[in-house]
Design a protein around this motif. Sequence first.
Motif, PDB file in Angstrom:
ATOM      1  N   THR A 189       0.829  -1.208   0.000  1.00 12.67           N
ATOM      2  CA  THR A 189       0.000   0.000   0.000  1.00 12.67           C
ATOM      3  C   THR A 189       0.862   1.255   0.000  1.00 12.67           C
ATOM      4  O   THR A 189       0.558   2.239  -0.685  1.00 12.67           O
ATOM      5  N   MET A 190       1.948   1.251   0.758  1.00 13.85           N
ATOM      6  CA  MET A 190       2.848   2.398   0.790  1.00 13.85           C
ATOM      7  C   MET A 190       3.412   2.684  -0.595  1.00 13.85           C
ATOM      8  O   MET A 190       3.433   3.837  -1.053  1.00 13.85           O
ATOM      9  N   ALA A 191       3.880   1.640  -1.272  1.00 15.00           N
ATOM     10  CA  ALA A 191       4.444   1.824  -2.610  1.00 15.00           C
ATOM     11  C   ALA A 191       3.398   2.351  -3.584  1.00 15.00           C
ATOM     12  O   ALA A 191       3.673   3.239  -4.404  1.00 15.00           O
ATOM     13  N   HIS A 192       2.179   1.838  -3.487  1.00 15.33           N
ATOM     14  CA  HIS A 192       1.109   2.279  -4.384  1.00 15.33           C
ATOM     15  C   HIS A 192       0.681   3.705  -4.069  1.00 15.33           C
ATOM     16  O   HIS A 192       0.465   4.524  -4.975  1.00 15.33           O
ATOM     17  N   THR A 193       0.565   4.052  -2.795  1.00 12.43           N
ATOM     18  CA  THR A 193       0.137   5.394  -2.390  1.00 12.43           C
ATOM     19  C   THR A 193       1.119   6.456  -2.860  1.00 12.43           C
ATOM     20  O   THR A 193       0.724   7.567  -3.225  1.00 12.43           O
ATOM     21  N   HIS A 194       2.399   6.109  -2.883  1.00  9.22           N
ATOM     22  CA  HIS A 194       3.429   7.052  -3.316  1.00  9.22           C
ATOM     23  C   HIS A 194       3.593   7.087  -4.833  1.00  9.22           C
ATOM     24  O   HIS A 194       4.520   7.718  -5.347  1.00  9.22           O
ATOM     25  N   GLY A 195       2.717   6.386  -5.533  1.00 13.10           N
ATOM     26  CA  GLY A 195       2.745   6.423  -6.993  1.00 13.10           C
ATOM     27  C   GLY A 195       3.902   5.678  -7.618  1.00 13.10           C
ATOM     28  O   GLY A 195       4.307   5.987  -8.742  1.00 13.10           O
ATOM     29  N   ARG A 196       4.403   4.659  -6.946  1.00 16.51           N
ATOM     30  CA  ARG A 196       5.581   3.961  -7.446  1.00 16.51           C
ATOM     31  C   ARG A 196       5.251   2.654  -8.159  1.00 16.51           C
ATOM     32  O   ARG A 196       6.173   1.970  -8.631  1.00 16.51           O
ATOM     33  N   ILE A 197       3.956   2.310  -8.248  1.00 18.02           N
ATOM     34  CA  ILE A 197       3.558   1.068  -8.900  1.00 18.02           C
ATOM     35  C   ILE A 197       2.583   1.373 -10.032  1.00 18.02           C
ATOM     36  O   ILE A 197       1.538   1.987  -9.820  1.00 18.02           O
ATOM     37  N   GLU A 198       2.922   0.952 -11.243  1.00 23.34           N
ATOM     38  CA  GLU A 198       2.027   1.125 -12.383  1.00 23.34           C
ATOM     39  C   GLU A 198       0.974   0.018 -12.388  1.00 23.34           C
ATOM     40  O   GLU A 198       1.209  -1.088 -11.883  1.00 23.34           O
ATOM     41  N   SER A 199      -0.173   0.304 -12.982  1.00 28.94           N
ATOM     42  CA  SER A 199      -1.196  -0.719 -13.139  1.00 28.94           C
ATOM     43  C   SER A 199      -0.678  -1.813 -14.065  1.00 28.94           C
ATOM     44  O   SER A 199      -0.062  -1.542 -15.090  1.00 28.94           O
ATOM     45  N   GLY A 200      -0.887  -3.067 -13.668  1.00 28.67           N
ATOM     46  CA  GLY A 200      -0.381  -4.191 -14.444  1.00 28.67           C
ATOM     47  C   GLY A 200       1.014  -4.613 -14.045  1.00 28.67           C
ATOM     48  O   GLY A 200       1.605  -5.509 -14.666  1.00 28.67           O
ATOM     49  N   ALA A 201       1.572  -3.978 -12.999  1.00 32.64           N
ATOM     50  CA  ALA A 201       2.925  -4.306 -12.538  1.00 32.64           C
ATOM     51  C   ALA A 201       2.967  -5.722 -11.973  1.00 32.64           C
ATOM     52  O   ALA A 201       1.950  -6.297 -11.556  1.00 32.64           O
ATOM     53  N   LEU A 202       4.163  -6.280 -11.940  1.00 31.49           N
ATOM     54  CA  LEU A 202       4.387  -7.628 -11.427  1.00 31.49           C
ATOM     55  C   LEU A 202       5.068  -7.550 -10.059  1.00 31.49           C
ATOM     56  O   LEU A 202       6.055  -6.836  -9.906  1.00 31.49           O
ATOM     57  N   PHE A 203       4.528  -8.288  -9.083  1.00 35.89           N
ATOM     58  CA  PHE A 203       5.167  -8.376  -7.765  1.00 35.89           C
ATOM     59  C   PHE A 203       5.496  -9.839  -7.495  1.00 35.89           C
ATOM     60  O   PHE A 203       4.615 -10.701  -7.513  1.00 35.89           O
ATOM     61  N   HIS A 204       6.765 -10.112  -7.220  1.00 38.02           N
ATOM     62  CA  HIS A 204       7.239 -11.482  -7.006  1.00 38.02           C
ATOM     63  C   HIS A 204       7.681 -11.671  -5.559  1.00 38.02           C
ATOM     64  O   HIS A 204       8.317 -10.789  -4.974  1.00 38.02           O
ATOM     65  N   SER A 205       7.365 -12.826  -5.001  1.00 37.46           N
ATOM     66  CA  SER A 205       7.726 -13.133  -3.610  1.00 37.46           C
ATOM     67  C   SER A 205       8.007 -14.620  -3.479  1.00 37.46           C
ATOM     68  O   SER A 205       7.951 -15.368  -4.466  1.00 37.46           O
ATOM     69  N   ASP A 206       8.287 -15.063  -2.246  1.00 33.69           N
ATOM     70  CA  ASP A 206       8.381 -16.495  -2.015  1.00 33.69           C
ATOM     71  C   ASP A 206       6.961 -17.040  -1.810  1.00 33.69           C
ATOM     72  O   ASP A 206       5.982 -16.304  -1.901  1.00 33.69           O
ATOM     73  N   ARG A 207       6.884 -18.314  -1.488  1.00 36.78           N
ATOM     74  CA  ARG A 207       5.567 -18.961  -1.372  1.00 36.78           C
ATOM     75  C   ARG A 207       5.079 -18.984   0.073  1.00 36.78           C
ATOM     76  O   ARG A 207       4.426 -19.926   0.524  1.00 36.78           O
ATOM     77  N   GLY A 208       5.383 -17.929   0.846  1.00 39.36           N
ATOM     78  CA  GLY A 208       4.918 -17.851   2.216  1.00 39.36           C
ATOM     79  C   GLY A 208       3.410 -17.701   2.296  1.00 39.36           C
ATOM     80  O   GLY A 208       2.751 -17.223   1.357  1.00 39.36           O
TER      81      GLY A 208
END
Length: 279
Positions: free
Chosen positions: A163-182
């Motif tokens: 949410t912080m990254a999105h609120t600051h305008g740092r994420i474009e629509s359709g962006a990819l976010f990768h993580s582990d399988r937690g």
Amino acid sequence: LCELVEIERSSYYAWLNAAPAREERARADAELAARIRAVHAEDNTCGVPRITAELNDNAPAGARVNHKRVARVMRLEGIRGYVKKRRVRTTIPEPSGQQYPDLLKRDFTADRPGVRFVGDITYLRTGEGWLYLATVIDLFNREVVGWSMAEHMRTELIGDALTMAHTHGRIESGALFHSDRGSQYTSDEYAKLAGRFGVRLSVGRTGVCWDNSVAESWFSMLKNEMYYRQSFATRRRARFAVMQYIEVFYNRRRLHSTLGYRTPAETRAAYYAQTATAA
């Protein structure tokens, strides 16, 4: 004497004539050692590559130094960076969670800011107990664009970072976010939040840290350069130290080898300046 030690007289006179050059080299090495110590005193986690980059940053052509010479002087002076320690695995997979494919496939690159991200969770020990940290890292310039800290590892921890990254305008629509399988990253709650932001989710394989190595490496960097070198009596002190490391040092001052020894902030600014010029 030359006969006694079995050397040619010409070799002795060559060595004798080279004395001024040796003295000049020793003086130059002493001056370089002083410059190295100044850089190392400001950040004592620096090794040869980063110290060389710091010394050559904005230096005139005649004052630039080779990394081999820096390594030699550091070795003679006993100057070294901080050695990495082993980390503890924290990923807890949830068999009943969402099943996402690995869309990143270890391609940790991006052609512009805001389109490809990685993230993970780690923990920091304090006198009051554990403090958990979640991050969102832009693969374009390795900048930490979102983070969150809490006393727990519930889904809201990683949700607040996104949410912080999105609120600051740092994420474009359709962006990819990768993580582990937690379990947090494969929960329905997180999937709904990502969908609201227009973010596609990707996860690596269980127990394969290389699938998310950028996020893993960032936590190792944080702990080696800041956390392992001090102790925190309270979670509040740890929070402040982490925020200071991210915003004051890492994003704006730390030279990154992947970025050609520029800072994440410099890399992002250079991209937008180039884009504006092209337009």
